[in-house]
Design a protein around this motif. Sequence first.
Motif, PDB file in Angstrom:
ATOM      1  N   LEU A   1       0.825  -1.210   0.000  1.00 53.00           N
ATOM      2  CA  LEU A   1       0.000   0.000   0.000  1.00 53.00           C
ATOM      3  C   LEU A   1       0.861   1.264   0.000  1.00 53.00           C
ATOM      4  O   LEU A   1       0.518   2.256  -0.643  1.00 53.00           O
ATOM      5  CB  LEU A   1      -0.958  -0.008   1.190  1.00 53.00           C
TER       6      LEU A   1
ATOM      7  N   GLU B   1      -4.505  -2.011   6.137  1.00 47.54           N
ATOM      8  CA  GLU B   1      -5.052  -0.784   5.545  1.00 47.54           C
ATOM      9  C   GLU B   1      -4.993   0.413   6.482  1.00 47.54           C
ATOM     10  O   GLU B   1      -5.185   1.558   6.051  1.00 47.54           O
ATOM     11  CB  GLU B   1      -6.472  -0.987   5.004  1.00 47.54           C
TER      12      GLU B   1
ATOM     13  N   LEU C   1      -3.009   3.413   5.323  1.00 48.96           N
ATOM     14  CA  LEU C   1      -3.549   4.467   4.456  1.00 48.96           C
ATOM     15  C   LEU C   1      -3.677   5.789   5.203  1.00 48.96           C
ATOM     16  O   LEU C   1      -3.544   6.861   4.600  1.00 48.96           O
ATOM     17  CB  LEU C   1      -4.894   4.038   3.866  1.00 48.96           C
ATOM     18  N   ASP C   2      -3.918   5.731   6.509  1.00 51.81           N
ATOM     19  CA  ASP C   2      -4.028   6.946   7.324  1.00 51.81           C
ATOM     20  C   ASP C   2      -2.668   7.594   7.560  1.00 51.81           C
ATOM     21  O   ASP C   2      -2.597   8.716   8.057  1.00 51.81           O
ATOM     22  CB  ASP C   2      -4.673   6.628   8.676  1.00 51.81           C
TER      23      ASP C   2
ATOM     24  N   GLN D   1      -3.392   6.931  -3.117  1.00 57.09           N
ATOM     25  CA  GLN D   1      -3.140   5.682  -3.821  1.00 57.09           C
ATOM     26  C   GLN D   1      -3.202   5.962  -5.325  1.00 57.09           C
ATOM     27  O   GLN D   1      -4.016   6.757  -5.789  1.00 57.09           O
ATOM     28  CB  GLN D   1      -4.177   4.626  -3.427  1.00 57.09           C
TER      29      GLN D   1
ATOM     30  N   VAL E   1      -8.866  -3.340  -1.221  1.00 59.20           N
ATOM     31  CA  VAL E   1      -8.699  -2.271  -0.242  1.00 59.20           C
ATOM     32  C   VAL E   1      -8.827  -0.910  -0.919  1.00 59.20           C
ATOM     33  O   VAL E   1      -9.353   0.033  -0.344  1.00 59.20           O
ATOM     34  CB  VAL E   1      -7.315  -2.391   0.456  1.00 59.20           C
ATOM     35  N   VAL E   2      -8.350  -0.832  -2.172  1.00 57.66           N
ATOM     36  CA  VAL E   2      -8.371   0.412  -2.933  1.00 57.66           C
ATOM     37  C   VAL E   2      -8.931   0.095  -4.319  1.00 57.66           C
ATOM     38  O   VAL E   2      -8.555  -0.903  -4.935  1.00 57.66           O
ATOM     39  CB  VAL E   2      -6.938   1.008  -3.045  1.00 57.66           C
TER      40      VAL E   2
ATOM     41  N   GLN F   1      -9.326   5.079  -4.575  1.00 56.56           N
ATOM     42  CA  GLN F   1     -10.151   5.381  -3.412  1.00 56.56           C
ATOM     43  C   GLN F   1     -10.260   4.148  -2.513  1.00 56.56           C
ATOM     44  O   GLN F   1     -10.400   3.029  -3.002  1.00 56.56           O
ATOM     45  CB  GLN F   1     -11.557   5.816  -3.851  1.00 56.56           C
ATOM     46  N   ARG F   2     -10.245   4.407  -1.221  1.00 59.05           N
ATOM     47  CA  ARG F   2     -10.375   3.324  -0.241  1.00 59.05           C
ATOM     48  C   ARG F   2     -11.738   2.652  -0.366  1.00 59.05           C
ATOM     49  O   ARG F   2     -12.760   3.336  -0.460  1.00 59.05           O
ATOM     50  CB  ARG F   2     -10.201   3.926   1.155  1.00 59.05           C
TER      51      ARG F   2
ATOM     52  N   VAL G   1     -14.709   0.745   1.229  1.00 60.37           N
ATOM     53  CA  VAL G   1     -15.238   0.654   2.585  1.00 60.37           C
ATOM     54  C   VAL G   1     -16.159  -0.523   2.711  1.00 60.37           C
ATOM     55  O   VAL G   1     -16.872  -0.895   1.837  1.00 60.37           O
ATOM     56  CB  VAL G   1     -16.003   1.953   2.972  1.00 60.37           C
TER      57      VAL G   1
END
Length: 142
Positions: free
Chosen positions: A22, A111, A114-115, A121, A133-134, A139-140, A142
Amino acid sequence: MPTDIIIYHNPECGTSRNALGLIRNAGIEPHVIEYLKTPPARPLLAQLIERAGITPRDLLREKGTPYAELGLGDESLTDEALLDAMMAHPILINRPLVVSQLGVKLCRPSEVVLDMLPSPQQGAFAKEDGERVVDERGQRVV
């Protein structure tokens, strides 16, 4: 502005490999520290734990480690004793631990990394188990 990210990584760990993937999917080549080969010095480990806002117990790994045989489940053990154990047996350090300009985090699940990334990404990403995940737009999911 250069992006400097450090990942305390175990290449045998799927979660760690996914977090590294990631980071790279954001176009960032991190400093990879294989902590089993090059463990952090005790003062650095203590600082990373503090910066992550966790306790040494929160960073302890149980699975596949000498956790039980060392009696580390004993809640009366001090943080110092837990740090001693991690220094003697780096496999007890949970992973991946990621350091970026946005802070320090234990990235479980992967994941969470990502924060920690200042860059978006650049495309789709799925974990090794196939979990998306993306998405294709970066985009993440959810």
